[in-house]
Design a protein around this motif. Structure first.
Motif: not given
Length: 126
Positions: A70-77
């Protein structure tokens, strides 16, 4: 292995792949210098090409780990560390500095996968 099982275990596969890559990268120079087995043999080329296998393992792990994040920042990292990791491994033979970049990106992948595991547990605990 079904894709549901792979999605659940993707973070653990990614962590394992990254840690094995770090171990491989730390042990390779010692083995190449000290072992006569790897001097001028086809085994040396195979051992050095394990980098590409680690890139593939981590790419599959990141793909399946980010499918339901769900977390976009985690996906991007996760994808960002994978990109830096891949580029650094491919270019490490040209400039030695990229070896250290690969170590850092591999550690970033491990940390990101751990955060993803934690997020997943918190989300499913509520």
């Amino acid at each position: 292995m079904k894709t549901d099982d792979l999605s659940r275990k993707a973070d653990y596969i990614g962590i394992t792949g990254s840690v094995l890559c770090i171990i491989h990268c730390l042990v390779t120079p010692v083995l190449l210098v000290s072992s006569s087995l790897l001097q001028n043999s086809p085994l040396r080329a195979g051992y050095l090409s394990l980098d590409y296998i680690f890139i593939g393992i981590n790419a599959v792990a990141v793909y399946f780990a980010t499918r339901h994040v769900v977390s976009v920042s985690l996906k991007r990292s996760l994808w960002g560390f994978l990109a830096v990791f891949s580029i650094a491994l491919v270019l490490e033979h040209t400039i030695p500095f990229f070896t250290y970049v690969a170590y850092a990106a591999s550690a970033g992948l491990v940390i990101s996968h751990l955060v993803n595991i934690r997020q997943h547990r918190l989300t499913h605990a509520h």
